[in-house]
Design a protein around this motif. Structure first.
Motif, short mmCIF file in Angstrom:
data_model
loop_
_atom_site.label_atom_id
_atom_site.label_comp_id
_atom_site.label_asym_id
_atom_site.label_seq_id
_atom_site.Cartn_x
_atom_site.Cartn_y
_atom_site.Cartn_z
N CYS A 205 -1.87 29.79 67.52
CA CYS A 205 -1.31 30.03 68.85
C CYS A 205 -2.26 29.54 69.86
O CYS A 205 -3.35 30.23 69.92
CB CYS A 205 -0.89 31.50 68.98
N TRP B 206 0.29 39.31 66.74
CA TRP B 206 1.38 38.58 66.32
C TRP B 206 2.16 39.72 66.01
O TRP B 206 2.03 40.89 65.31
CB TRP B 206 0.90 37.77 65.05
N GLN C 33 6.80 31.05 71.68
CA GLN C 33 8.12 30.78 71.70
C GLN C 33 8.55 30.95 70.10
O GLN C 33 9.89 30.90 69.60
CB GLN C 33 8.43 29.19 71.62
N GLY C 34 7.69 31.62 69.10
CA GLY C 34 7.87 31.77 67.72
C GLY C 34 7.97 30.58 66.85
O GLY C 34 8.03 29.30 67.32
N THR C 35 7.45 30.86 65.61
CA THR C 35 7.36 30.12 64.50
C THR C 35 7.96 30.37 63.40
O THR C 35 7.72 31.49 62.97
CB THR C 35 6.14 29.29 64.51
N ARG D 173 6.72 39.91 64.32
CA ARG D 173 7.47 39.08 63.69
C ARG D 173 8.95 39.60 63.51
O ARG D 173 9.09 40.87 63.91
CB ARG D 173 7.38 38.78 62.11
N GLN D 174 9.85 38.83 63.66
CA GLN D 174 11.39 39.30 63.72
C GLN D 174 12.20 38.67 62.64
O GLN D 174 12.40 37.57 62.24
CB GLN D 174 12.06 39.05 65.15
N TRP E 129 4.99 36.30 75.64
CA TRP E 129 5.24 35.95 74.23
C TRP E 129 5.12 34.51 74.06
O TRP E 129 5.61 33.76 75.27
CB TRP E 129 6.59 36.57 74.20
N VAL F 160 10.65 35.12 62.06
CA VAL F 160 10.03 34.25 63.04
C VAL F 160 8.89 34.91 63.44
O VAL F 160 9.19 36.34 63.71
CB VAL F 160 11.06 33.91 64.32
N TYR F 161 7.70 34.39 63.69
CA TYR F 161 6.47 34.93 63.90
C TYR F 161 6.05 34.51 65.17
O TYR F 161 6.16 33.46 65.81
CB TYR F 161 5.41 34.54 62.93
N TYR F 162 5.78 35.60 66.26
CA TYR F 162 5.47 35.27 67.70
C TYR F 162 4.13 35.79 68.14
O TYR F 162 3.70 36.84 67.64
CB TYR F 162 6.49 36.11 68.51
N ARG G 199 11.98 43.33 66.26
CA ARG G 199 10.67 42.64 66.02
C ARG G 199 9.74 43.59 65.85
O ARG G 199 9.65 45.02 66.35
CB ARG G 199 10.47 42.11 67.51
#
Length: 127
Positions: free
Chosen positions: A21, A35, A119-121, A37-38, A117, A92-94, A44
């Motif tokens: 990131c 970090w 955008q998430g991956t 995640r959702q 935050w 999705v990891y933020y 989340r």
């Protein structure tokens, strides 16, 4: 402030991935980072956090011993090394920046402690 996450993908159970990131817009080294995640259909949740100077880290019990958070302040980059991935890690990891310059005393799991935050991956672990 912009947080750009990368490194997600599809991996088999037991495999590894490293998320990155990159931050811009304020002095990266002054802020505690984390970090979250959702997973599909879930809220989340906290994964890991690292103090602004990189000295101390906090990790969720669900990933302890498998995931490692780190940072390179010279490169304004946050990392999450994920080993021993399981299907339940699919999410999705933020990346996230905590509030308050040079602040380290947080309830690290609380979403309200975050002011920016990424955008998430997406990380998908196949079993």
């Amino acid at each position: 402030v912009q947080l750009q996450a990368s490194g997600g993908g599809l991996v088999q159970a037991g495999g590894s991935l490293r998320l990155s990131c990159t931050a811009s817009g304020r002095t990266f080294s002054d802020y505690t980072m984390g970090w979250f995640r959702q997973a599909p259909g879930k809220e989340r949740e906290f994964v890991a956090a690292i103090r602004y100077n990189g000295g101390i880290t906090y990790t969720a019990d669900s990933v302890k011993g498998r995931f490692t958070i780190s940072r390179d302040n010279a490169k304004s980059t946050l990392y999450l090394q994920m080993n021993g991935l399981k299907s339940e890690d699919t999410a999705v990891y933020y990346c996230a920046s905590y509030t308050g310059r040079l602040r380290w005393y947080f309830d690290y799991k609380e979403l309200s402690e975050i002011d920016y935050w990424g955008q998430g991956t997406l990380v998908t672990v196949s079993s």
